[in-house]
Design a protein around this motif. Sequence first.
Motif, PDB file in Angstrom:
ATOM      1  N   LEU A  59     -50.143 107.264 -49.953  1.00  0.00           N
ATOM      2  CA  LEU A  59     -48.750 107.700 -50.032  1.00  0.00           C
ATOM      3  C   LEU A  59     -48.041 107.536 -48.699  1.00  0.00           C
ATOM      4  O   LEU A  59     -46.909 107.047 -48.635  1.00  0.00           O
ATOM      5  CB  LEU A  59     -48.676 109.160 -50.494  1.00  0.00           C
ATOM      6  CG  LEU A  59     -49.022 109.424 -51.949  1.00  0.00           C
ATOM      7  CD1 LEU A  59     -49.156 110.918 -52.201  1.00  0.00           C
ATOM      8  CD2 LEU A  59     -47.988 108.811 -52.873  1.00  0.00           C
ATOM      9  N   PHE A  62     -47.416 103.770 -48.126  1.00  0.00           N
ATOM     10  CA  PHE A  62     -46.324 103.226 -48.934  1.00  0.00           C
ATOM     11  C   PHE A  62     -44.965 103.651 -48.377  1.00  0.00           C
ATOM     12  O   PHE A  62     -44.039 102.842 -48.298  1.00  0.00           O
ATOM     13  CB  PHE A  62     -46.449 103.655 -50.399  1.00  0.00           C
ATOM     14  CG  PHE A  62     -47.623 103.049 -51.120  1.00  0.00           C
ATOM     15  CD1 PHE A  62     -48.005 101.734 -50.893  1.00  0.00           C
ATOM     16  CD2 PHE A  62     -48.350 103.795 -52.022  1.00  0.00           C
ATOM     17  CE1 PHE A  62     -49.088 101.172 -51.553  1.00  0.00           C
ATOM     18  CE2 PHE A  62     -49.429 103.249 -52.694  1.00  0.00           C
ATOM     19  CZ  PHE A  62     -49.797 101.935 -52.467  1.00  0.00           C
ATOM     20  N   ALA A  63     -44.846 104.907 -47.993  1.00  0.00           N
ATOM     21  CA  ALA A  63     -43.576 105.389 -47.434  1.00  0.00           C
ATOM     22  C   ALA A  63     -43.291 104.691 -46.103  1.00  0.00           C
ATOM     23  O   ALA A  63     -42.168 104.272 -45.847  1.00  0.00           O
ATOM     24  CB  ALA A  63     -43.616 106.903 -47.252  1.00  0.00           C
ATOM     25  N   VAL A  71     -42.018 110.739 -48.940  1.00  0.00           N
ATOM     26  CA  VAL A  71     -42.732 110.151 -50.064  1.00  0.00           C
ATOM     27  C   VAL A  71     -41.880 110.344 -51.313  1.00  0.00           C
ATOM     28  O   VAL A  71     -41.362 111.427 -51.559  1.00  0.00           O
ATOM     29  CB  VAL A  71     -44.109 110.829 -50.243  1.00  0.00           C
ATOM     30  CG1 VAL A  71     -44.794 110.355 -51.515  1.00  0.00           C
ATOM     31  CG2 VAL A  71     -44.989 110.576 -49.026  1.00  0.00           C
ATOM     32  N   ASP A  75     -43.604 106.007 -54.832  1.00  0.00           N
ATOM     33  CA  ASP A  75     -44.837 105.942 -54.041  1.00  0.00           C
ATOM     34  C   ASP A  75     -45.999 106.543 -54.827  1.00  0.00           C
ATOM     35  O   ASP A  75     -47.117 106.008 -54.827  1.00  0.00           O
ATOM     36  CB  ASP A  75     -44.678 106.698 -52.715  1.00  0.00           C
ATOM     37  CG  ASP A  75     -43.625 106.107 -51.819  1.00  0.00           C
ATOM     38  OD1 ASP A  75     -43.411 104.874 -51.863  1.00  0.00           O
ATOM     39  OD2 ASP A  75     -42.985 106.873 -51.068  1.00  0.00           O
ATOM     40  N   THR A  79     -49.433 104.693 -56.100  1.00  0.00           N
ATOM     41  CA  THR A  79     -50.760 105.222 -55.792  1.00  0.00           C
ATOM     42  C   THR A  79     -51.590 105.372 -57.057  1.00  0.00           C
ATOM     43  O   THR A  79     -52.795 105.108 -57.049  1.00  0.00           O
ATOM     44  CB  THR A  79     -50.647 106.591 -55.077  1.00  0.00           C
ATOM     45  OG1 THR A  79     -49.895 106.410 -53.884  1.00  0.00           O
ATOM     46  CG2 THR A  79     -51.999 107.155 -54.739  1.00  0.00           C
TER      47      THR A  79
END
Length: 129
Positions: A59, A62-63, A71, A75, A79
């Motif tokens: 997470l 991705f952020a 987040v 995201d 995941t």
Amino acid sequence: MDTLKEGDTLLRLKAAVHYTVGSLCQHIAADCEKQITKQTIAAIAETAFRQCDIFAKDLEAFARHAKRHTVTVDDVKLTARRTTALYNYIQKKSEELALNNQELKEKRKKNAAKRKSKDMEAEENEVED
């Protein structure tokens, strides 16, 4: 000092996960009329804890990749994409939340419009008096 606090926090989190897994296992064992050993509960708790750690790191990645500090739901969906059942569950909940948020927005708009019309009526009544 911070390392000590982080270690303490980590132990407390692991203990909380272990307790929760143990409670869930007890309920499931009672429903199925089976027994679950303490070693099995410990293994499930450790696996769950490690998986949560992996999710948290994913997470954050991705952020960060999206140049955000927050987040988002997207995201979380990314995941969960590796686990079909989890992805479907999260997708369903996301759609429910979006629908509820849309309904709340519509209610707020209606209430705001009602208040506005009442305010205008009150102003017109004041002007007439």
